[in-house]
Design a protein around this motif. Sequence first.
Motif, PDB file in Angstrom:
ATOM      1  N   ARG A 271       0.830  -1.215   0.000  1.00 29.96           N
ATOM      2  CA  ARG A 271       0.000   0.000   0.000  1.00 29.96           C
ATOM      3  C   ARG A 271       0.857   1.254   0.000  1.00 29.96           C
ATOM      4  O   ARG A 271       0.529   2.243  -0.664  1.00 29.96           O
ATOM      5  CB  ARG A 271      -0.938   0.000   1.200  1.00 29.96           C
ATOM      6  CG  ARG A 271      -2.083  -0.991   1.021  1.00 29.96           C
ATOM      7  CD  ARG A 271      -3.104  -0.989   2.127  1.00 29.96           C
ATOM      8  NE  ARG A 271      -3.528   0.323   2.532  1.00 29.96           N
ATOM      9  CZ  ARG A 271      -3.744   0.679   3.813  1.00 29.96           C
ATOM     10  NH1 ARG A 271      -3.540  -0.182   4.784  1.00 29.96           N
ATOM     11  NH2 ARG A 271      -4.150   1.883   4.114  1.00 29.96           N
TER      12      ARG A 271
ATOM     13  N   GLU B  43       2.050   1.802  -3.490  1.00 29.24           N
ATOM     14  CA  GLU B  43       0.960   2.353  -4.303  1.00 29.24           C
ATOM     15  C   GLU B  43       0.753   3.831  -4.000  1.00 29.24           C
ATOM     16  O   GLU B  43       0.544   4.635  -4.917  1.00 29.24           O
ATOM     17  CB  GLU B  43      -0.341   1.598  -4.037  1.00 29.24           C
ATOM     18  CG  GLU B  43      -0.371   0.192  -4.577  1.00 29.24           C
ATOM     19  CD  GLU B  43      -1.602  -0.583  -4.118  1.00 29.24           C
ATOM     20  OE1 GLU B  43      -2.397  -0.071  -3.290  1.00 29.24           O
ATOM     21  OE2 GLU B  43      -1.768  -1.723  -4.594  1.00 29.24           O
ATOM     22  N   LEU B  44       0.818   4.201  -2.730  1.00 28.73           N
ATOM     23  CA  LEU B  44       0.640   5.598  -2.351  1.00 28.73           C
ATOM     24  C   LEU B  44       1.785   6.466  -2.860  1.00 28.73           C
ATOM     25  O   LEU B  44       1.567   7.613  -3.273  1.00 28.73           O
ATOM     26  CB  LEU B  44       0.488   5.724  -0.834  1.00 28.73           C
ATOM     27  CG  LEU B  44      -0.840   5.224  -0.270  1.00 28.73           C
ATOM     28  CD1 LEU B  44      -0.805   5.207   1.257  1.00 28.73           C
ATOM     29  CD2 LEU B  44      -1.999   6.073  -0.774  1.00 28.73           C
ATOM     30  N   HIS B  45       3.006   5.940  -2.854  1.00 26.29           N
ATOM     31  CA  HIS B  45       4.139   6.690  -3.411  1.00 26.29           C
ATOM     32  C   HIS B  45       3.929   6.934  -4.896  1.00 26.29           C
ATOM     33  O   HIS B  45       4.178   8.035  -5.398  1.00 26.29           O
ATOM     34  CB  HIS B  45       5.467   5.950  -3.172  1.00 26.29           C
ATOM     35  CG  HIS B  45       6.053   6.190  -1.821  1.00 26.29           C
ATOM     36  ND1 HIS B  45       6.537   7.409  -1.412  1.00 26.29           N
ATOM     37  CD2 HIS B  45       6.233   5.353  -0.770  1.00 26.29           C
ATOM     38  CE1 HIS B  45       6.984   7.319  -0.180  1.00 26.29           C
ATOM     39  NE2 HIS B  45       6.801   6.075   0.236  1.00 26.29           N
ATOM     40  N   ASP B  46       3.473   5.922  -5.620  1.00 26.06           N
ATOM     41  CA  ASP B  46       3.180   6.082  -7.046  1.00 26.06           C
ATOM     42  C   ASP B  46       2.085   7.123  -7.256  1.00 26.06           C
ATOM     43  O   ASP B  46       2.175   7.970  -8.152  1.00 26.06           O
ATOM     44  CB  ASP B  46       2.752   4.747  -7.674  1.00 26.06           C
ATOM     45  CG  ASP B  46       3.891   3.754  -7.787  1.00 26.06           C
ATOM     46  OD1 ASP B  46       5.069   4.162  -7.654  1.00 26.06           O
ATOM     47  OD2 ASP B  46       3.597   2.559  -8.006  1.00 26.06           O
ATOM     48  N   THR B  47       1.058   7.054  -6.446  1.00 28.53           N
ATOM     49  CA  THR B  47      -0.045   8.011  -6.537  1.00 28.53           C
ATOM     50  C   THR B  47       0.440   9.423  -6.240  1.00 28.53           C
ATOM     51  O   THR B  47       0.064  10.382  -6.930  1.00 28.53           O
ATOM     52  CB  THR B  47      -1.177   7.620  -5.566  1.00 28.53           C
ATOM     53  OG1 THR B  47      -1.608   6.295  -5.895  1.00 28.53           O
ATOM     54  CG2 THR B  47      -2.338   8.585  -5.628  1.00 28.53           C
ATOM     55  N   LEU B  48       1.289   9.552  -5.249  1.00 31.76           N
ATOM     56  CA  LEU B  48       1.852  10.853  -4.899  1.00 31.76           C
ATOM     57  C   LEU B  48       2.673  11.417  -6.056  1.00 31.76           C
ATOM     58  O   LEU B  48       2.598  12.617  -6.355  1.00 31.76           O
ATOM     59  CB  LEU B  48       2.704  10.733  -3.632  1.00 31.76           C
ATOM     60  CG  LEU B  48       3.275  12.013  -3.061  1.00 31.76           C
ATOM     61  CD1 LEU B  48       2.171  12.994  -2.690  1.00 31.76           C
ATOM     62  CD2 LEU B  48       4.127  11.686  -1.833  1.00 31.76           C
TER      63      LEU B  48
ATOM     64  N   VAL C  90       2.204  10.883  -9.230  1.00 33.35           N
ATOM     65  CA  VAL C  90       1.257  11.350 -10.246  1.00 33.35           C
ATOM     66  C   VAL C  90       0.685  12.706  -9.844  1.00 33.35           C
ATOM     67  O   VAL C  90       0.606  13.630 -10.669  1.00 33.35           O
ATOM     68  CB  VAL C  90       0.124  10.314 -10.466  1.00 33.35           C
ATOM     69  CG1 VAL C  90      -0.997  10.891 -11.312  1.00 33.35           C
ATOM     70  CG2 VAL C  90       0.680   9.047 -11.095  1.00 33.35           C
ATOM     71  N   LEU C  91       0.290  12.838  -8.586  1.00 31.62           N
ATOM     72  CA  LEU C  91      -0.249  14.119  -8.111  1.00 31.62           C
ATOM     73  C   LEU C  91       0.791  15.227  -8.216  1.00 31.62           C
ATOM     74  O   LEU C  91       0.481  16.344  -8.660  1.00 31.62           O
ATOM     75  CB  LEU C  91      -0.736  13.988  -6.667  1.00 31.62           C
ATOM     76  CG  LEU C  91      -1.968  13.128  -6.444  1.00 31.62           C
ATOM     77  CD1 LEU C  91      -2.241  12.970  -4.951  1.00 31.62           C
ATOM     78  CD2 LEU C  91      -3.178  13.702  -7.149  1.00 31.62           C
TER      79      LEU C  91
ATOM     80  N   LYS D 182       1.085  16.319 -11.822  1.00 34.78           N
ATOM     81  CA  LYS D 182      -0.061  17.137 -12.242  1.00 34.78           C
ATOM     82  C   LYS D 182       0.005  18.536 -11.631  1.00 34.78           C
ATOM     83  O   LYS D 182      -0.286  19.529 -12.296  1.00 34.78           O
ATOM     84  CB  LYS D 182      -1.386  16.466 -11.848  1.00 34.78           C
ATOM     85  CG  LYS D 182      -1.805  15.373 -12.776  1.00 34.78           C
ATOM     86  CD  LYS D 182      -1.978  15.938 -14.164  1.00 34.78           C
ATOM     87  CE  LYS D 182      -2.985  15.147 -14.958  1.00 34.78           C
ATOM     88  NZ  LYS D 182      -3.098  15.652 -16.330  1.00 34.78           N
TER      89      LYS D 182
END
Length: 141
Positions: A113, A116-121, A123-124, A127
Amino acid sequence: MTLTESSSRALPRPEGQDRYTISEVAAHTGLSAHTLRWYERIGLMPHVDRSHTGQRRFTNRDLDWLAFVGKLRLTGMPVADMVRFAELTREGGHTIGARRELLVRTRGDVLSRIAELHDTLAVLDHKIEVYSDAMQTSPEE
């Protein structure tokens, strides 16, 4: 730092007190009385002592356990696994290997998890950077 030290900081308790009503425990933990009763009913809480009038009397040890359960909840551990862990704990020292295995598996889930959160971060962050650049190059309307 021990679990008790960690829990004591998270759950301020009156000096010298070791008996709490369900409403006091709810105030200490942020859990509802309904949730505390449910935890006891499903076997997630060890047996909670009762007063001569039948009122639940939680101890500091119960509060420590609830702090640990709170951490398990944050890991995303399924309730059934938390109940299993509680059962194994009550069974005694011969279950240490099984308890360890549950925690090792949960740790692996947490690490996944986190990735996954590092990857999501990332992306954010990308952006946000794109929009910051666009704001600097575009005239405001």
